[in-house]
Design a protein around this motif. Structure first.
Motif, PDB file in Angstrom:
ATOM      1  N   UNK A 425       0.835  -1.205   0.000  1.00  0.00           N
ATOM      2  CA  UNK A 425       0.000   0.000   0.000  1.00  0.00           C
ATOM      3  C   UNK A 425       0.865   1.249   0.000  1.00  0.00           C
ATOM      4  N   UNK A 426       1.945   1.226   0.733  1.00  0.00           N
ATOM      5  CA  UNK A 426       2.855   2.362   0.735  1.00  0.00           C
ATOM      6  C   UNK A 426       3.507   2.580  -0.610  1.00  0.00           C
ATOM      7  N   UNK A 427       3.737   1.479  -1.356  1.00  0.00           N
ATOM      8  CA  UNK A 427       4.307   1.616  -2.699  1.00  0.00           C
ATOM      9  C   UNK A 427       3.317   2.313  -3.622  1.00  0.00           C
ATOM     10  N   UNK A 428       2.054   1.937  -3.500  1.00  0.00           N
ATOM     11  CA  UNK A 428       1.026   2.581  -4.333  1.00  0.00           C
ATOM     12  C   UNK A 428       0.912   4.061  -4.012  1.00  0.00           C
ATOM     13  N   UNK A 429       1.072   4.416  -2.756  1.00  0.00           N
ATOM     14  CA  UNK A 429       1.033   5.836  -2.390  1.00  0.00           C
ATOM     15  C   UNK A 429       2.204   6.597  -3.019  1.00  0.00           C
ATOM     16  N   UNK A 430       3.353   5.963  -3.058  1.00  0.00           N
ATOM     17  CA  UNK A 430       4.506   6.630  -3.663  1.00  0.00           C
ATOM     18  C   UNK A 430       4.321   6.842  -5.160  1.00  0.00           C
ATOM     19  N   UNK A 431       3.639   5.903  -5.843  1.00  0.00           N
ATOM     20  CA  UNK A 431       3.522   5.956  -7.298  1.00  0.00           C
ATOM     21  C   UNK A 431       2.238   6.617  -7.769  1.00  0.00           C
ATOM     22  N   UNK A 432       1.464   7.193  -6.858  1.00  0.00           N
ATOM     23  CA  UNK A 432       0.208   7.847  -7.227  1.00  0.00           C
ATOM     24  C   UNK A 432       0.351   9.348  -7.063  1.00  0.00           C
ATOM     25  N   UNK A 433      -0.024  10.047  -8.098  1.00  0.00           N
ATOM     26  CA  UNK A 433       0.047  11.508  -8.085  1.00  0.00           C
ATOM     27  C   UNK A 433      -1.331  12.078  -8.380  1.00  0.00           C
ATOM     28  N   UNK A 434      -1.589  13.253  -7.838  1.00  0.00           N
ATOM     29  CA  UNK A 434      -2.871  13.910  -8.044  1.00  0.00           C
ATOM     30  C   UNK A 434      -2.858  14.665  -9.368  1.00  0.00           C
ATOM     31  N   UNK A 435      -4.008  14.538 -10.101  1.00  0.00           N
ATOM     32  CA  UNK A 435      -4.160  15.232 -11.368  1.00  0.00           C
ATOM     33  C   UNK A 435      -5.172  16.368 -11.261  1.00  0.00           C
ATOM     34  N   UNK A 436      -5.676  16.736 -12.399  1.00  0.00           N
ATOM     35  CA  UNK A 436      -6.680  17.803 -12.435  1.00  0.00           C
ATOM     36  C   UNK A 436      -8.000  17.340 -11.830  1.00  0.00           C
ATOM     37  N   UNK A 437      -8.683  18.269 -11.174  1.00  0.00           N
ATOM     38  CA  UNK A 437     -10.021  18.062 -10.633  1.00  0.00           C
ATOM     39  C   UNK A 437     -10.059  16.861  -9.688  1.00  0.00           C
ATOM     40  N   UNK A 438      -9.014  16.650  -8.915  1.00  0.00           N
ATOM     41  CA  UNK A 438      -8.993  15.609  -7.912  1.00  0.00           C
ATOM     42  C   UNK A 438      -8.712  14.217  -8.436  1.00  0.00           C
ATOM     43  N   UNK A 439      -8.424  14.104  -9.713  1.00  0.00           N
ATOM     44  CA  UNK A 439      -8.121  12.794 -10.281  1.00  0.00           C
ATOM     45  C   UNK A 439      -6.710  12.352  -9.887  1.00  0.00           C
ATOM     46  N   UNK A 440      -6.476  11.055  -9.985  1.00  0.00           N
ATOM     47  CA  UNK A 440      -5.165  10.503  -9.658  1.00  0.00           C
ATOM     48  C   UNK A 440      -4.656   9.687 -10.831  1.00  0.00           C
ATOM     49  N   UNK A 441      -3.349   9.550 -10.878  1.00  0.00           N
ATOM     50  CA  UNK A 441      -2.715   8.746 -11.918  1.00  0.00           C
ATOM     51  C   UNK A 441      -1.409   8.188 -11.373  1.00  0.00           C
TER      52      UNK A 441
END
Length: 534
Positions: A425-441
């Motif tokens: 789960x911590x790995x997923x947090x490291x590789x997830x970034x916030x995009x426009x309008x609250x989206x993530x990628x």
């Protein structure tokens, strides 16, 4: 002979001496009862002068014959002794009485000559005024007097080594002294040139630098050593100059000869004479080398606290005020700051480990964090303190910010630590970034191929590995890594995406029966919607 007869003979002899001419004189210098002090007192009071000037009183010899003053004065062997020196003569602790003394106990001429007391003391009017008696010596006494006189003492100084060796009975020692004297005399007569001396130094022959006394000769010797390009000779002459001339002159002449300076600095480094090395570098205005030398000395401190203080002092003294060392000053500052962070972290974690913290029980610490590199410190904090707030010393984000680490350095280190902890789960947090309008990628600054490599090394589950394998850009790159890490589903999906039916059939034939990858491949081969390549 009976006792009565011997008593009579002794009495007769005593009567003879009492009635002799010597006894009739009131004052006889050769009487056994007359001491040196008595003679000196008589000379001062001038009583003895009156007795000598009296016509009735004569000076007598031991055989009771008169001696005239003219004969005494004409004696070729005479000496003078002062009253002070006469008073310093040793006093006799035994003075036999003249009465009841056997003949063999009386004083004779042979005895006086053997003890060197046969000198006749006479007084002249001039000697009386200065209270200085005149002593006339025999030949044996004259030799003794010449040996003990101050003038002869200086002449004996040159003979002391030979006399000592002779008196000790060591013939070999005397011969050695004589040989050394001849060798020294011969060496002083020779004239040594710088060319000959340098030639002997190069050939390994015996040589001496002490024969060069003047400054000009010593500098000629150094120039000759530089001219022949012999490092050993240059170093030897430079050390000789350092020992024999003033430091200010030595530094001045050394600055004029860069080759000699380099050899001297190499010698100081090889012998760990860092104090002298730093002084010479500062004198030559080689500030960068001097600063690096002080930095090496600072980091060589045995304890961390002393190292921190030494680094701060070195930074202020040698780096901050030098414009050419701005980048180096920043690195020294970072080193000192890292030690100041490691010290409290180590202290707190060692206490927590001793108290039985679960994290340290599950993953015991192998080594201390002190004196570890920056990336190792970051990995340690990501492993044991990955979720600490940024305002704490143990926070990985605080370390990244203070030491200005790049995003790639931080991502690689944090991902490795969390992957080892199986913290997916911590790995997923490291590789997830916030995009426009609250989206993530999902974003990875190091590339998802590197992420998969890290996950594979830590034995990540296949589904986790396949998830990030699908995010790799480039079909060929993704296909090769999927085959390498045996992500069968990703391989089948990639071959379907490439519409390579023949390669898919070949790969499916190698899959184990009932595996998810085989089922996915069979479904794709039976599908009529996929347009395969011909």
């Amino acid at each position: 002979m009976s006792a009565l007869g011997r008593r009579r003979e002794s009495q007769d002899e005593e009567d003879y001496w009492m009635g002799s001419k010597v006894n009739r004189n009131k004052f006889n210098l050769f009487d056994d009862e007359v001491t040196v002090e008595t003679a000196e007192t008589l000379a001062k009071s001038k009583k003895l002068l009156t007795q000598f000037e009296d016509e009735d009183v004569d000076t007598v010899n031991w055989d009771d014959t008169p001696v005239s003053s003219e004969a005494a004065d004409s004696s070729p062997i005479s000496g003078h002794i002062t009253a002070a020196s006469a008073s310093s003569l040793p006093k006799s602790s035994f003075r036999p009485e003249t009465r009841n003394v056997p003949p063999y106990m009386t004083h004779s001429r042979s005895q006086s000559e053997s003890f060197g007391v046969s000198a006749r003391v006479s007084f002249t009017p001039s000697s009386l005024d200065s209270t200085t008696p005149t002593v006339q010596y025999s030949k044996s006494q004259e030799k003794l007097h010449s040996l003990t006189s101050p003038s002869s003492a200086r002449s004996l100084e040159d003979e002391i080594p030979s006399y000592t060796s002779t008196s000790s009975g060591s013939k070999n020692q005397e011969e050695e002294v004589q040989y050394l004297r001849r060798a020294l005399k011969k060496a002083r007569e020779l004239k040594f040139s710088p060319d000959d001396t340098i030639r002997k130094m190069i050939l390994g022959e015996p040589y001496s630098l002490e024969v060069f006394r003047s400054k000009e000769e010593k500098l000629q010797l150094l120039d000759k050593a530089i001219q022949v390009h012999d490092g050993n000779a240059i170093t030897a002459v430079v050390l000789f100059l350092r020992q024999t001339i003033k430091p200010s002159l030595f530094n001045l002449e050394l600055q004029r000869r860069p080759v000699a300076v380099n050899h001297y600095l190499s010698y100081l480094r090889a012998h760990y004479d860092f104090k002298e090395l730093g002084d010479v570098l500062g004198m030559l205005n080689r500030t960068e080398e001097a600063a690096i030398l002080k930095y090496k000395q600072a980091i060589g401190a045995p304890d961390v606290r002393g190292k921190m203080n030494a680094l701060r002092g070195c930074l202020k003294a040698h780096f901050i005020h030098e414009p050419d060392l701005v980048n180096e000053a920043h690195l020294v500052e970072q080193h000192a700051a890292l030690l100041e962070r490691q010290w409290p972290i180590e202290d707190a974690d060692s206490k927590a480990e001793a108290q039985g913290d679960p994290v340290f029980k599950q993953y015991p610490r192998k080594v201390s964090i002190l004196n570890m590199p920056l990336i190792t410190t970051l990995y340690y904090c990501c492993f044991y303190h990955g979720r600490d707030a940024e305002n704490l010393l143990t926070s990985p984000l605080a370390i990244k910010k203070q030491h200005q680490l790049s995003d790639k350095q931080y991502m690689w280190t944090a991902l490795s630590a969390r992957s080892r902890l199986k913290h997916w789960t911590g790995i997923e947090e490291l590789l997830t970034a916030k995009g426009w309008f609250g989206s993530t990628k999902n974003v990875s600054v190091i590339g998802f191929d590197k992420v998969c490599e890290i996950l594979h090394k830590t034995s990540a589950p296949n589904d986790v590995l396949s998830k990030y394998m699908r995010m790799i850009d480039g079909s060929e790159r993704r296909l090769n890594l999927a085959r390498k890490y045996k992500c069968h589903e990703v391989v089948v999906e990639t071959l379907v995406h490439l519409r390579d039916r023949q390669e898919l059939q070949t790969y499916a034939s190698k899959l184990p029966p009932g595996s998810p990858g085989l089922k996915t491949a069979q479904d794709a081969l039976r599908s009529s919607t996929i347009k395969w390549k011909t």
